[in-house]
Design a protein around this motif. Structure first.
Motif, PDB file in Angstrom:
ATOM      1  N   ARG A 126       0.844  -1.206   0.000  1.00 40.51           N
ATOM      2  CA  ARG A 126       0.000   0.000   0.000  1.00 40.51           C
ATOM      3  C   ARG A 126       0.870   1.244   0.000  1.00 40.51           C
ATOM      4  N   LYS A 127       2.118   1.099   0.432  1.00 41.05           N
ATOM      5  CA  LYS A 127       3.009   2.251   0.527  1.00 41.05           C
ATOM      6  C   LYS A 127       4.449   1.757   0.451  1.00 41.05           C
ATOM      7  N   VAL A 128       5.338   2.576  -0.110  1.00 38.25           N
ATOM      8  CA  VAL A 128       6.766   2.260  -0.045  1.00 38.25           C
ATOM      9  C   VAL A 128       7.407   3.399   0.743  1.00 38.25           C
ATOM     10  N   ALA A 129       8.040   3.054   1.869  1.00 38.73           N
ATOM     11  CA  ALA A 129       8.597   4.104   2.749  1.00 38.73           C
ATOM     12  C   ALA A 129      10.104   4.215   2.552  1.00 38.73           C
ATOM     13  N   GLU A 130      10.619   5.415   2.871  1.00 39.00           N
ATOM     14  CA  GLU A 130      12.068   5.604   2.795  1.00 39.00           C
ATOM     15  C   GLU A 130      12.657   5.461   4.191  1.00 39.00           C
ATOM     16  N   GLY A 131      13.822   4.807   4.283  1.00 35.21           N
ATOM     17  CA  GLY A 131      14.500   4.653   5.567  1.00 35.21           C
ATOM     18  C   GLY A 131      15.276   5.914   5.921  1.00 35.21           C
ATOM     19  N   GLN A 132      16.016   5.869   7.031  1.00 36.12           N
ATOM     20  CA  GLN A 132      16.844   6.985   7.465  1.00 36.12           C
ATOM     21  C   GLN A 132      17.986   7.198   6.460  1.00 36.12           C
ATOM     22  N   GLU A 133      18.555   8.392   6.490  1.00 33.06           N
ATOM     23  CA  GLU A 133      19.659   8.675   5.559  1.00 33.06           C
ATOM     24  C   GLU A 133      20.881   7.822   5.940  1.00 33.06           C
ATOM     25  N   LEU A 134      21.516   7.222   4.929  1.00 32.68           N
ATOM     26  CA  LEU A 134      22.688   6.370   5.188  1.00 32.68           C
ATOM     27  C   LEU A 134      23.970   7.194   5.091  1.00 32.68           C
TER      28      LEU A 134
END
Ligand SMILES: NC(=O)C1=CN([C@@H]2O[C@H](COP(=O)(O)OP(=O)(O)OC[C@H]3O[C@@H](n4cnc5c(N)ncnc54)[C@H](OP(=O)(O)O)[C@@H]3O)[C@@H](O)[C@H]2O)C=CC1
Ligand SMILES: CC(C)CCC[C@@H](C)[C@H]1CC=C2C3=C(CC[C@@]21C)[C@@]1(C)CC[C@H](O)C[C@@H]1CC3
Length: 418
Positions: A82-90
């Protein structure tokens, strides 16, 4: 690839020796608990009544079932989300993308199991297979961690976790070298943290409930409570799946044996201990006591969810009307720390709620045995250790502002006690 030179993270868990001991101790504890729960005396401390032979541990049927389970969960992970989320900045300034479809996986698994049962699948036979299933899960964790360790040898330095690059193979194998090992879109750590283990845990609970109904005509009230509470906990984790992307497991820890074994073996086979215990040691539970236990679980959940949601809302959008009125401390990083609301009560209110729930999960098992309280004891140790690790990282990240937070909110988990 060789890790970078320079200051390294301090060694945890007693260094290489501690890690080597845990490699044996964790699986041994898990098998001890499984055996103790099915034995008459159900002793937490002391040797199990009998040790199983290899024939009790190894079963090709269990292996097939286990591989089918992992395959099913992997297939559900790959379904459109239903959604694609972005993780924390690497470190390299990039952000990974993660599918948010864990709750969907839980519902689809429930539907498939329901269909299977109505077509004659003997769910009540699962409790008899727990020992061989735990054995193949442990083997899988060892083999998988070896694969992860080798994969990390060819990963770029920027992909390595700060804690798993000590250079000692046993320590790094245990802690995990690579931060976010993945093949294309398939992120191994994110997948393992929430799917096969957590959903497996509630499936095992359900099978124990079905088995109890087969043995005694109907499931006991205690079994219903344990199933209901833990299903709420797992459903909640999957519903708020995106929140996992900011936990230290995803942002800081490498993926090695500790998390691989923890996620796919430890969680389903030891977190279901109360239901395992109840199957062989039925406990009488009256309505007044059951209501009091429900109230304890509800209070724990209220604190746990309130605290986690308050922080997540604040981190997503500090001017959200639900958190905009809360008092904060500014930090040099530009991020703020909440110093009122749940996070002004203690520095880890979410742990407090989680521990209250852990108590409510054990109480239906009565007070005649210590065994069902293992989760509460282990979880207290885990959260105290986790809290100390998080404090160290926050002090490093926020410096003086963190010290000011600690001055204003002096207690860590339990107000006026700890
Ligand atoms: N059942 C189980 O086996 C386990 C359950 N859990 C549960 O998982 C949940 C997540 O726990 P966990 O990953 O340990 O970490 P937390 O959700 O407690 O997150 C800690 C982070 O929150 C941020 N933070 C801390 N204080 C503040 C503040 N005052 N204001 C704003 N942000 C703050 C910091 O990160 P930053 O500032 O970078 O945002 C800190 O690193 C918990 O509810 C825990 O109980 C955890 C482990 C095992
Ligand atoms: C085997 C070792 C002693 C330690 C293994 C630790 C793991 C079992 C846990 C580390 C962090 C976890 C989290 C959860 C489950 C347990 C592990 C994997 C949650 C998914 C449980 C549900 C919560 O809502 C979120 C938790 C995040 C951390």
């Amino acid at each position: 690839m060789a890790p970078p030179e320079g200051p390294r993270a301090p060694l945890e868990f007693g260094g290489p020796l501690g890690a080597a001991a845990l490699l044996l101790l964790l699986p041994a504890t898990m098998f001890h608990l499984l055996l103790a729960a099915r034995s008459g005396p159900a002793r937490l401390l002391g040797p199990p009544a009998s040790l199983p032979g290899l024939e009790a541990l190894w079963s090709p049927r269990a292996l097939l079932l286990w591989l089918a389970w992992l395959g099913l969960q992997a297939a559900l992970y790959l379904l459109p989300a239903r959604k694609v989320a972005e993780g924390q900045e690497l470190k390299d300034k990039s952000r990974l993308r993660y599918p948010i479809n864990g709750f969907q996986a839980l519902v689809l698994t429930a539907l498939l199991v329901g269909l299977g049962v109505s077509a004659g699948l003997p769910l009540g036979a699962l409790p008899e297979m727990l020992l061989p299933l735990a054995f193949v899960a442990t083997l899988t964790a060892f083999i998988f961690s070896l694969f992860l360790y080798m994969k990390a040898q060819v990963a770029p330095v920027s992909a390595l976790a700060p804690g798993g690059i000590s250079g000692n193979p046993i320590y790094d194998f245990f802690l995990g070298r690579e931060l976010n090992p993945r093949i294309c879109f398939f992120d191994f750590k994110y997948f393992c943290e929430l799917r096969p283990g957590l959903i497996g845990w509630v499936l095992i609970n359900l099978a124990l409930l079905v088995k109890e109904a087969e043995l005694r005509g109907s499931p006991s009230l205690a079994m219903w409570l344990v199933n209901g509470f833990q299903l709420l906990y797992v459903g909640d984790a999957l519903w708020h799946e995106e929140a996992i992307l900011t936990t230290m497991d995803i942002t800081h820890d490498g993926f090695g044996f500790m998390l691989a074994f923890g996620d796919i073996a430890w969680v389903p086979f030891t977190y279901s201990l109360q239901a395992q215990f109840l199957l062989r040691h039925p406990q009488p539970l009256g309505l007044p006591m059951a209501s009091a236990i429900c109230l304890i679980n509800a209070i724990g959940y209220y604190i746990f969810r309130g605290a986690n949601s308050q922080k997540n809302t604040f981190r997503k959008n500090p001017s959200d009307p639900r958190v905009a009125g809360l008092e904060t401390i500014s930090t040099a990083t530009g991020r703020k720390l909440l110093v009122s609301g749940w996070w002004g009560m203690v520095r880890h209110p979410n742990y407090l709620g989680d521990l209250i729930m852990a108590l409510a999960w054990s109480l239906p098992c009565g007070v005649s045995h210590l065994l069902p309280y293992f989760y509460l004891l282990y979880f207290t140790a885990l959260l105290v250790h986790r809290e100390a690790r998080d404090e160290r990282q926050c002090l490093q990240k926020y410096g003086l502002a963190w010290q000011e937070y600690c001055r204003r909110v002096p207690y860590r988990i339990v107000p006026y006690i700890y």
